[in-house]
Scaffold this motif. Structure first.
Motif, short mmCIF file in Angstrom:
data_model
loop_
_atom_site.label_atom_id
_atom_site.label_comp_id
_atom_site.label_asym_id
_atom_site.label_seq_id
_atom_site.Cartn_x
_atom_site.Cartn_y
_atom_site.Cartn_z
N ALA A 1 0.95 -1.30 0.13
CA ALA A 1 0.05 0.14 0.11
C ALA A 1 0.78 1.26 0.07
O ALA A 1 2.01 1.17 0.50
CB ALA A 1 -0.99 0.08 1.33
N LEU A 2 0.34 2.41 -0.57
CA LEU A 2 0.75 3.59 -0.56
C LEU A 2 -0.16 4.41 0.05
O LEU A 2 -1.58 4.36 -0.48
CB LEU A 2 1.11 4.25 -2.00
N LEU A 3 0.05 4.94 1.33
CA LEU A 3 -1.04 6.14 1.86
C LEU A 3 -0.93 7.28 1.54
O LEU A 3 0.12 8.05 1.35
CB LEU A 3 -0.67 6.01 3.31
N THR A 4 -2.21 7.82 0.82
CA THR A 4 -2.12 9.16 0.44
C THR A 4 -2.69 10.13 1.20
O THR A 4 -3.92 9.78 1.70
CB THR A 4 -3.06 8.85 -1.08
N ALA A 5 -2.15 11.30 1.27
CA ALA A 5 -2.97 12.58 1.58
C ALA A 5 -3.28 13.33 0.43
O ALA A 5 -2.93 13.45 -0.60
CB ALA A 5 -1.96 13.21 2.26
N MET A 6 -4.63 14.04 0.81
CA MET A 6 -5.06 14.86 -0.10
C MET A 6 -4.51 16.34 -0.17
O MET A 6 -4.56 16.86 1.10
CB MET A 6 -6.68 14.98 0.08
N ARG A 7 -4.07 16.74 -1.40
CA ARG A 7 -3.13 17.78 -1.28
C ARG A 7 -4.08 19.12 -0.86
O ARG A 7 -3.52 20.19 -0.32
CB ARG A 7 -2.74 17.95 -2.53
N GLY B 1 4.83 3.27 1.33
CA GLY B 1 5.28 4.52 1.18
C GLY B 1 3.97 5.58 1.36
O GLY B 1 2.85 5.11 1.98
N PHE B 2 4.43 6.77 0.91
CA PHE B 2 3.47 7.80 1.22
C PHE B 2 3.15 8.60 -0.36
O PHE B 2 4.20 8.52 -1.06
CB PHE B 2 3.94 8.72 2.12
N ASP B 3 2.01 9.47 -0.25
CA ASP B 3 1.94 9.87 -1.38
C ASP B 3 0.85 11.24 -1.24
O ASP B 3 0.28 11.22 -0.47
CB ASP B 3 1.09 8.94 -2.56
#
Length: 387
Positions: A168-174, A196-198
């Motif tokens: 998984a890649l954990l995404t934050a909303m920009r 990782g992160f996105d």
């Protein structure tokens, strides 16, 4: 267009052998090829039938239709708007039915199985935990549900002889303000399947530097991250993602071609292209480009597959990778994306292997494990298709 010359990229043992009867590059043959996927959104890859069933179970009444084939067509037609903002609106429906542990586990499990059936052997699938808390789930519960779903789906695929590793890649909303919180989750779960992160969402007006605190935290924690940049916005977005934020990879990065000067009418192969300082830096540093041709055409980042910058960037030997982005909205698979590139640019098995090795080299996975997949899975798989 002739297949690009990358004879120095592949060892002799992995080049097409004189007289070898390579299998034709058909849909069925490409599906058998081992593939690596770095850019795929969980909420952009639901099966239409699952979407209808989850909507009924959850009481979600917003679907434009409950007829499964018609719903699939609606997503494709709505996404093919030429606007990233309108493209993103289609996610209201998928996110709307992904608000319980049960729904998240099911969607993640089916994702892993669908990718495995398409020949994907390694995938990093991203999702934004903050979008799945409307019915009371905590962020950590969202992450755990998705990881449990990936594990269940991978196990089911392995039982059918389709082994796959999904992380998984954990995404934050920009446009939101939870990036540091999501980054901390990525570190917390990195031993449990989070790669990782996105950050994702509309680029215009929401530069990656708004989330600098999250990126600085990740670097201090020796964590990996990618950033959506250079899709709907140009070079400043890419520059900030790399030079200010320190991105390991670029999500899309299509607009890097704005820093490349070439006359395609006299030099269609781009061999005499002049790279600006940013483009040269991206190529020299081997910064991976997570390109998704069909999605890029839908959002207006490219006019067509044949005119997609992936052709020039491949010729210039950037670290290009091929991805699906959103399989539901784009109506695509890794197989269909590769087949479209074969038809548009005349690529052969060596080229498809090159894209795949590029992706595996760029995965957020320990070095020895990446090498093992390349050596034991990817190269033998493509050798068999060239034999």
């Amino acid at each position: 267009m002739a297949s690009p010359d990358r004879s120095t990229d592949l060892p002799d043992a992995h080049r097409a052998r004189p007289g070898a009867a390579a299998q034709p590059l058909t849909d069925a043959a490409i599906r058998r090829a081992p593939k690596v996927l770095l850019h795929d959104h969980l909420d952009g890859g639901l099966r239409p039938a699952t979407l209808v069933e989850l909507a009924e179970v959850s009481g979600y009444a917003g679907l434009p239709t409950t007829d499964v084939p018609a719903l699939a067509r609606w997503f494709s037609e709505s996404a093919f708007s030429g606007s990233l903002e309108r493209y993103l609106e289609t996610f209201v429906h998928t996110v709307g039915v992904m608000q319980t542990r049960e729904s998240l586990v099911r969607v993640a499990s089916e994702c892993a199985q669908d990718l495995a059936d398409d020949g994907v052997v390694y995938a990093e699938v991203r999702f934004a935990p903050e979008l799945h808390v409307e019915q009371g789930l905590e962020l950590a519960e969202v992450v755990q549900a998705v990881l449990d779903g990936f594990a269940a789906g991978s196990a089911a695929a392995a039982e059918r002889g389709r082994p796959i590793l999904v992380r998984a890649l954990l995404t934050a909303m920009r446009h939101a303000a939870r990036s540091r919180e999501i980054a901390e989750l990525a570190v917390r779960f990195r031993e449990d399947g989070v790669a990782g992160f996105d950050i994702a969402g509309a680029e215009a007006g929401f530069p990656p530097t708004r989330h600098l605190d999250a990126f600085e935290y990740l670097r201090r924690e020796n964590a990996h991250f990618t950033i959506h940049a250079g899709e709907a916005f140009g070079l400043p977005s890419i520059w900030e993602a790399i030079q200010w934020c320190g991105a390991d990879r670029l999500g899309h990065g299509v607009r890097i071609v704005d820093d490349i000067r070439t006359d395609m009418s006299t030099d269609p192969g781009g061999r005499d292209a002049e790279l600006g300082r940013l483009a040269a830096y991206v190529r020299d540093r081997r910064i991976p480009l997570e390109m998704a041709p069909t999605s890029n055409v839908q959002t207006g980042a490219a006019a067509s597959i044949a005119e997609h910058p992936i052709g020039l960037l491949t010729r210039l030997r950037f670290r290009v990778t091929v991805n699906t982005d959103n399989r539901l909205m784009s109506g695509c698979t890794m197989t269909s994306e590769m087949l479209a590139l074969v038809e548009a640019f005349g690529y052969g098995w060596d080229d498809l292997e090159w894209f795949t090795v590029n992706a595996m080299k760029s995965a957020f996975l320990p070095f020895d494990q990446r090498l093992a997949v390349i050596r034991d899975v990817i190269k033998p798989g493509y050798d068999a298709l060239r034999a």
